[in-house]
Design a protein around this motif. Structure first.
Motif, mmCIF file in Angstrom:
data_model
loop_
_atom_site.group_PDB
_atom_site.id
_atom_site.type_symbol
_atom_site.label_atom_id
_atom_site.label_comp_id
_atom_site.label_asym_id
_atom_site.label_seq_id
_atom_site.Cartn_x
_atom_site.Cartn_y
_atom_site.Cartn_z
ATOM 1 N N ARG A 230 -71.290 40.608 6.116
ATOM 2 C CA ARG A 230 -70.997 41.461 4.961
ATOM 3 C C ARG A 230 -71.542 42.868 5.180
ATOM 4 N NH1 ARG A 230 -74.496 40.961 1.027
ATOM 5 N NH2 ARG A 230 -74.531 38.717 1.226
ATOM 6 N N THR A 231 -72.758 42.954 5.678
ATOM 7 C CA THR A 231 -73.372 44.263 5.920
ATOM 8 C C THR A 231 -72.577 45.058 6.948
ATOM 9 O OG1 THR A 231 -75.562 43.367 5.412
ATOM 10 C CG2 THR A 231 -75.482 45.434 6.640
ATOM 11 N N ILE A 232 -72.159 44.418 8.015
ATOM 12 C CA ILE A 232 -71.372 45.109 9.044
ATOM 13 C C ILE A 232 -70.029 45.553 8.473
ATOM 14 C CG2 ILE A 232 -70.116 44.762 11.214
ATOM 15 C CD1 ILE A 232 -72.510 43.078 12.147
ATOM 16 N N SER B 57 -69.229 36.377 10.395
ATOM 17 C CA SER B 57 -69.372 36.290 8.933
ATOM 18 C C SER B 57 -69.484 34.848 8.460
ATOM 19 C CB SER B 57 -68.188 36.963 8.246
ATOM 20 O OG SER B 57 -68.161 38.336 8.529
ATOM 21 N N GLU C 57 -69.303 46.245 5.373
ATOM 22 C CA GLU C 57 -69.498 47.309 4.385
ATOM 23 C C GLU C 57 -69.932 48.622 5.030
ATOM 24 O OE1 GLU C 57 -72.401 45.684 1.752
ATOM 25 O OE2 GLU C 57 -70.956 44.420 0.700
ATOM 26 N N ASN C 58 -70.378 48.575 6.267
ATOM 27 C CA ASN C 58 -70.928 49.741 6.945
ATOM 28 C C ASN C 58 -69.850 50.643 7.541
ATOM 29 O OD1 ASN C 58 -73.045 51.343 7.737
ATOM 30 N ND2 ASN C 58 -73.498 50.167 9.572
ATOM 31 N N HIS D 178 -68.399 51.888 15.629
ATOM 32 C CA HIS D 178 -69.838 52.062 15.464
ATOM 33 C C HIS D 178 -70.542 51.884 16.807
ATOM 34 C CE1 HIS D 178 -73.934 51.204 14.036
ATOM 35 N NE2 HIS D 178 -73.580 51.934 12.985
ATOM 36 N N TYR E 233 -73.153 33.860 9.835
ATOM 37 C CA TYR E 233 -74.210 34.684 9.249
ATOM 38 C C TYR E 233 -73.586 35.564 8.161
ATOM 39 C CZ TYR E 233 -76.413 33.360 13.648
ATOM 40 O OH TYR E 233 -76.900 32.655 14.716
ATOM 41 N N GLU E 234 -73.487 35.013 6.979
ATOM 42 C CA GLU E 234 -72.758 35.658 5.885
ATOM 43 C C GLU E 234 -73.287 37.051 5.558
ATOM 44 O OE1 GLU E 234 -72.055 34.812 1.179
ATOM 45 O OE2 GLU E 234 -72.154 33.091 2.521
ATOM 46 N N ASN E 235 -74.588 37.187 5.428
ATOM 47 C CA ASN E 235 -75.166 38.482 5.045
ATOM 48 C C ASN E 235 -74.966 39.543 6.127
ATOM 49 O OD1 ASN E 235 -76.032 37.500 2.578
ATOM 50 N ND2 ASN E 235 -78.046 36.932 3.357
ATOM 51 N N ILE E 236 -75.135 39.153 7.380
ATOM 52 C CA ILE E 236 -74.925 40.101 8.480
ATOM 53 C C ILE E 236 -73.468 40.539 8.526
ATOM 54 C CG2 ILE E 236 -74.913 40.347 10.996
ATOM 55 C CD1 ILE E 236 -77.369 38.488 11.036
ATOM 56 N N ASN F 264 -72.703 48.264 16.283
ATOM 57 C CA ASN F 264 -72.090 47.080 15.680
ATOM 58 C C ASN F 264 -70.973 46.472 16.520
ATOM 59 O OD1 ASN F 264 -73.829 47.158 13.537
ATOM 60 N ND2 ASN F 264 -72.403 48.162 12.149
#
Length: 91
Positions: free
Chosen positions: A63-65, A55, A67-68, A74, A58-61, A77
């Motif tokens: 965050r997406t992980i 995080s 939130e998933n 998973h 790679y902030e966006n990755i 992930n």
């Protein structure tokens, strides 16, 4: 250790942890199977720290992980966070 023995250990760990990791099959090479076994043996607390490392880089990755849902359960992930964080920390 032979490839067949590694696959047996991998399957045993998946059943114990009740986690399925995608992309690891009998046609995978030994190093890929060993890496997946290491990932399954990795404690959940360490995986949480690995997600923090991902995080930060790679902030966006990250965050997406996060939130998933539970990335530790998973099928993709868990291995992604494990490999990416170790790559980041190796540099």
């Amino acid at each position: 250790m032979t490839k067949a023995e590694l696959l047996k250990e991998f399957d045993k760990l998946q059943k114990e942890k009740e986690i399925h990791i995608e992309g690891i099959h009998c046609n995978s090479n030994k190093s890929t199977i060993k890496n997946a076994i290491e990932c399954l043996k990795c404690p959940d607390e360490l995986l949480e720290k690995y997600l923090m490392v991902v995080s930060l880089k790679y902030e966006n990755i990250g965050r997406t992980i996060a939130e998933n849902g539970d990335f530790k359960r998973h099928s993709f992930n868990r291995l992604y966070v494990f490999n990416t964080a170790r790559q980041i920390l190796a540099n």
